[in-house]
Scaffold this motif. Structure first.
Motif, PDB file in Angstrom:
ATOM      1  N   SER A  29       0.828  -1.206   0.000  1.00 41.03           N
ATOM      2  CA  SER A  29       0.000   0.000   0.000  1.00 41.03           C
ATOM      3  C   SER A  29       0.860   1.253   0.000  1.00 41.03           C
ATOM      4  CB  SER A  29      -0.929  -0.002   1.217  1.00 41.03           C
ATOM      5  OG  SER A  29      -1.776  -1.133   1.214  1.00 41.03           O
ATOM      6  N   LEU A  33       0.908   4.041  -3.039  1.00 38.53           N
ATOM      7  CA  LEU A  33       0.529   5.424  -2.766  1.00 38.53           C
ATOM      8  C   LEU A  33       1.652   6.392  -3.122  1.00 38.53           C
ATOM      9  CD1 LEU A  33      -1.386   5.074   0.618  1.00 38.53           C
ATOM     10  CD2 LEU A  33      -2.344   5.758  -1.595  1.00 38.53           C
ATOM     11  N   VAL A  43      -1.629  13.099  -4.312  1.00 37.59           N
ATOM     12  CA  VAL A  43      -1.470  12.376  -3.053  1.00 37.59           C
ATOM     13  C   VAL A  43      -0.312  12.996  -2.271  1.00 37.59           C
ATOM     14  CG1 VAL A  43      -0.973  10.139  -2.016  1.00 37.59           C
ATOM     15  CG2 VAL A  43      -2.305  10.262  -4.133  1.00 37.59           C
ATOM     16  N   THR A  45       2.494  12.559  -0.579  1.00 39.96           N
ATOM     17  CA  THR A  45       3.367  11.421  -0.309  1.00 39.96           C
ATOM     18  C   THR A  45       4.180  11.604   0.963  1.00 39.96           C
ATOM     19  OG1 THR A  45       4.973  12.427  -1.824  1.00 39.96           O
ATOM     20  CG2 THR A  45       3.521  10.737  -2.722  1.00 39.96           C
ATOM     21  N   VAL A  48       2.112  10.464   3.742  1.00 37.70           N
ATOM     22  CA  VAL A  48       1.974   9.002   3.703  1.00 37.70           C
ATOM     23  C   VAL A  48       3.190   8.335   4.337  1.00 37.70           C
ATOM     24  CG1 VAL A  48       1.848   7.004   2.178  1.00 37.70           C
ATOM     25  CG2 VAL A  48       0.452   9.022   1.698  1.00 37.70           C
TER      26      VAL A  48
END
Length: 230
Positions: A29, A33, A43, A45, A48
C-alpha cells in the motif's frame, strides 16, 4: 478434519503473526501510494511516509519496520520520478508534445519555472539534491530538466540522493511523531500535521511577503525623487 489437520492449521495461523500481516498489506500500500503521488502530484506522499513511519515506530521490531518503510518509500518515489520523466521526455522530443508533458506544464507557474531554470543553469544536476526537500520544488525542477533535454540517466543519477534524502526526512518526522505519543494513531496525527505545516509554510510566507510589499489600501505610494517645498 482430523486431529493432525487441526493441529497443522492452528500452527499455520500462529505462524502468520499480526506483524507479518501488516507487512504484507502495509508495504504494498505504501509503495502504490508513493508511486501514485510521484506520477500524479495529488497524493501527499510526505504525509503518507510520515504516517507509515509513525506506525512502524510502535512495532515490536521498530528498527526493521522503519528500515522497510524507508526502502519502500525511496524505491517507489525513484520509480515514479523515472517513469514521469521518461513520459515527459517523450513529449519534449515529439513535435506535437504529449499529454504527460502538458500535465507537468500545467502544474508549474512561470516564476517557479524561471527560478528552477536559473538554478539548473548555474548548478547543473546538483539542483536535484534539494528539489524534493523544498515543498513544491520537485515538478518545477523536473520540467526545467526536461526543457533543457537532460538525459534520463543523468537525471536519475542526480535524483537518487534527492529521493533518499526525502525519504529519510519524512521518516524522521514520522518517528518524531511516534515518539511523542504512546498510541500509533496519535503519532500519525502528529506526523501528518507536521508534514502539512512544512508543506504550507512556503505558501504562507510568500503571501505574507506579497501582502507586506503592497501599499496600504487607499494610500498611494509617494513618488520617488520628489521633495516637499518649504
Amino acid at each position: 478434519m482430523t486431529t493432525a489437520g487441526a493441529e497443522c492449521a492452528l500452527a499455520a495461523s500462529r505462524a502468520v503473526s499480526p506483524d507479518t500481516t501488516q507487512q504484507a498489506i502495509g508495504y504494498p500500500s505504501l509503495f502504490l501510494l508513493v508511486l501514485l503521488g510521484a506520477l500524479v502530484p495529488v497524493v501527499p506522499t510526505g504525509a503518507v511516509v510520515s504516517s507509515a513511519a509513525a506506525v512502524a515506530f510502535h512495532h515490536s521490531n521498530a528498527a526493521a519496520f522503519s528500515l522497510g518503510v524507508f526502502a519502500v518509500a525511496a524505491a517507489a518515489a525513484f520509480l515514479g520520478d523515472a517513469v514521469l520523466y521518461a513520459l515527459g521526455g517523450r513529449g519534449v522530443r515529439s513535435r506535437n508534445g504529449s499529454r504527460w508533458l502538458d500535465r507537468i506544464r500545467e502544474q508549474v507557474a512561470p516564476e517557479p519555472l524561471a527560478r528552477a531554470q536559473e538554478r539548473l543553469a548555474r548548478r547543473g544536476a546538483t539542483v536535484l539534491l534539494v528539489s524534493r526537500l523544498v515543498p513544491a520544488g520537485r515538478i518545477p525542477v523536473m520540467l526545467a530538466c526536461l526543457l533543457a533535454r537532460m538525459p534520463l540517466h543523468r537525471y536519475l543519477r542526480g535524483n537518487l540522493p534527492a529521493v533518499l534524502g526525502w525519504a529519510a526526512t519524512y521518516q524522521l518526522l514520522g518517528m518524531l511523531g511516534g515518539a511523542l505519543f504512546p498510541h500509533p494513531w496519535q503519532g500519525v496525527v502528529a506526523a501528518v500535521t507536521l508534514t502539512l505545516l512544512i508543506a504550507a509554510a512556503p505558501v504562507v510566507l510568500r503571501r505574507l511577503r506579497q501582502a507586506l510589499g503592497r501599499p496600504a489600501a487607499g494610500r498611494p505610494r509617494p513618488a520617488r525623487g520628489l521633495r516637499g517645498r518649504g
